[in-house]
Write an enzyme that holds these catalytic residues in place. Structure first.
Site, short mmCIF file in Angstrom:
data_model
loop_
_atom_site.label_atom_id
_atom_site.label_comp_id
_atom_site.label_asym_id
_atom_site.label_seq_id
_atom_site.Cartn_x
_atom_site.Cartn_y
_atom_site.Cartn_z
N TYR A 1 0.83 -1.20 0.00
CA TYR A 1 0.00 0.00 0.00
C TYR A 1 0.87 1.26 0.00
O TYR A 1 0.65 2.17 -0.81
CB TYR A 1 -0.91 -0.02 1.23
CG TYR A 1 -1.81 1.20 1.34
CD1 TYR A 1 -2.93 1.33 0.55
CD2 TYR A 1 -1.53 2.21 2.26
CE1 TYR A 1 -3.77 2.43 0.65
CE2 TYR A 1 -2.35 3.32 2.38
CZ TYR A 1 -3.47 3.43 1.57
OH TYR A 1 -4.28 4.52 1.67
N LYS B 1 1.08 4.26 -2.88
CA LYS B 1 0.72 5.65 -2.61
C LYS B 1 1.91 6.59 -2.86
O LYS B 1 1.73 7.75 -3.24
CB LYS B 1 0.17 5.80 -1.20
CG LYS B 1 -1.18 5.10 -1.01
CD LYS B 1 -2.21 5.54 -2.06
CE LYS B 1 -3.56 4.90 -1.86
NZ LYS B 1 -4.57 5.34 -2.84
N VAL C 1 -8.69 7.41 8.32
CA VAL C 1 -10.04 7.96 8.13
C VAL C 1 -11.07 6.89 8.48
O VAL C 1 -10.98 5.74 8.02
CB VAL C 1 -10.24 8.44 6.68
CG1 VAL C 1 -11.59 9.13 6.54
CG2 VAL C 1 -9.11 9.39 6.26
N THR D 1 -13.91 4.97 7.86
CA THR D 1 -14.74 4.61 6.71
C THR D 1 -15.16 3.14 6.85
O THR D 1 -14.58 2.40 7.65
CB THR D 1 -13.95 4.75 5.38
OG1 THR D 1 -12.84 3.84 5.41
CG2 THR D 1 -13.44 6.18 5.19
N ARG E 1 -2.28 5.91 16.89
CA ARG E 1 -1.26 6.53 16.05
C ARG E 1 -1.65 7.93 15.59
O ARG E 1 -0.83 8.64 15.00
CB ARG E 1 -0.94 5.63 14.86
CG ARG E 1 -2.04 5.49 13.82
CD ARG E 1 -1.68 4.43 12.79
NE ARG E 1 -2.56 4.45 11.64
CZ ARG E 1 -2.50 3.59 10.63
NH1 ARG E 1 -1.60 2.62 10.66
NH2 ARG E 1 -3.33 3.69 9.60
#
Length: 260
Positions: free
Chosen positions: A160, A164, A193, A195, A220
């Site tokens: 990931y 990014k 976030v 979600t 974190r």
């Protein structure tokens, strides 16, 4: 519901991954600021729920990894009889979060991550910009990156984070190549976030205990909480608007101080 603002009147925004989370919040925020919104996703049923609430939002199925489908959708929304509804802003929001280290990540995981998170943005940007150049549209691309990228290493985010970081590089490349054509490209780099997809990862991080996973993710964040999708959507509106007409090739952190 009537539009609450006028910041995006005259804009037509195509959003990928718009069925839930940040994509859905952004579709609503852009629509409420006067934009015509084209919400796309693999999950058409959730898109229909969005359209039921906001009938003026156009919805469409889109597999962002399928080049033929990307070409078809871009062509569809750049040849509408009402030219004001043709794409002038592209928000590449669709993405995938793989959990793993460099040792536990398989080549399949790696390839899937780059296909969904990077190749998709390449394809959407390629065909949208091609239309903008031919039609002399001064458009804006907003790419979803992350603080977990070239900005900061995050545990269990090998593939990931690499994707990014690539998104940041892609965004700068697009910005550099087309700045003289009036085409802008920026990226948003959130922290954690809250979600629906994150809530699924609570279980993984918490070893089956979702609440424990939430606590670990929250730890974190130095502000002591997770970001909301609406907070990220506000940045999408800002970057889609003429308020940022002199900004391109820039990463915008929304991370609650995580990277400090």
């Amino acid at each position: 519901m009537a539009a609450s603002g006028k910041r995006l009147i005259g804009k037509s925004v195509l959003i990928t991954g718009a069925a839930q989370g940040i994509g859905r919040a952004s579709a609503m925020a852009c629509r409420n600021e006067g934009a015509h919104v084209i919400a796309t996703d693999l999950n058409v049923e959730l898109l229909k729920e969005l359209q039921k609430e906001f009938p003026d939002i156009q919805i469409d199925h889109l597999d962002v990894t399928d080049e033929d489908e990307v070409k078809s959708v871009i062509n569809k929304y750049t040849t509408q009889s009402d030219a004001t509804k043709n794409i002038s802003v592209l928000f590449n929001c669709a993405g995938f979060v793989h959990h793993g280290t460099v040792v536990t990540t398989t080549t399949t995981d790696w390839d899937r991550s780059f296909t969904i998170n990077v190749k998709s943005m390449f394809l959407l940007s390629k065909y949208t910009i091609d239309y903008w150049l031919k039609s002399k549209v001064k458009g804006s691309i907003i790419n979803m990156a992350s603080v977990a990228s070239s900005m900061k290493g995050a545990q269990f985010r090998c593939a990931y984070g690499a994707t990014k970081a690539a998104v940041i590089g892609l965004s700068k490349s697009i910005a550099t190549d087309y700045v003289e054509k009036g085409i802008r490209c920026n990226c948003i780099c959130p922290g954690t976030v809250d979600t629906p997809s994150l809530r699924e990862r609570f279980v993984t991080l918490g070893g089956g205990d979702a609440e424990k996973g939430r606590e670990e993710f929250t730890k974190r964040q130095k502000m002591g909480r997770l970001a909301t999708a609406k907070e990220v959507a506000a940045m999408v509106v800002y970057l889609a608007s003429e308020e940022t007409a002199f900004i391109t090739g820039t990463e915008f952190k929304i991370d609650g101080g995580w990277s400090l």
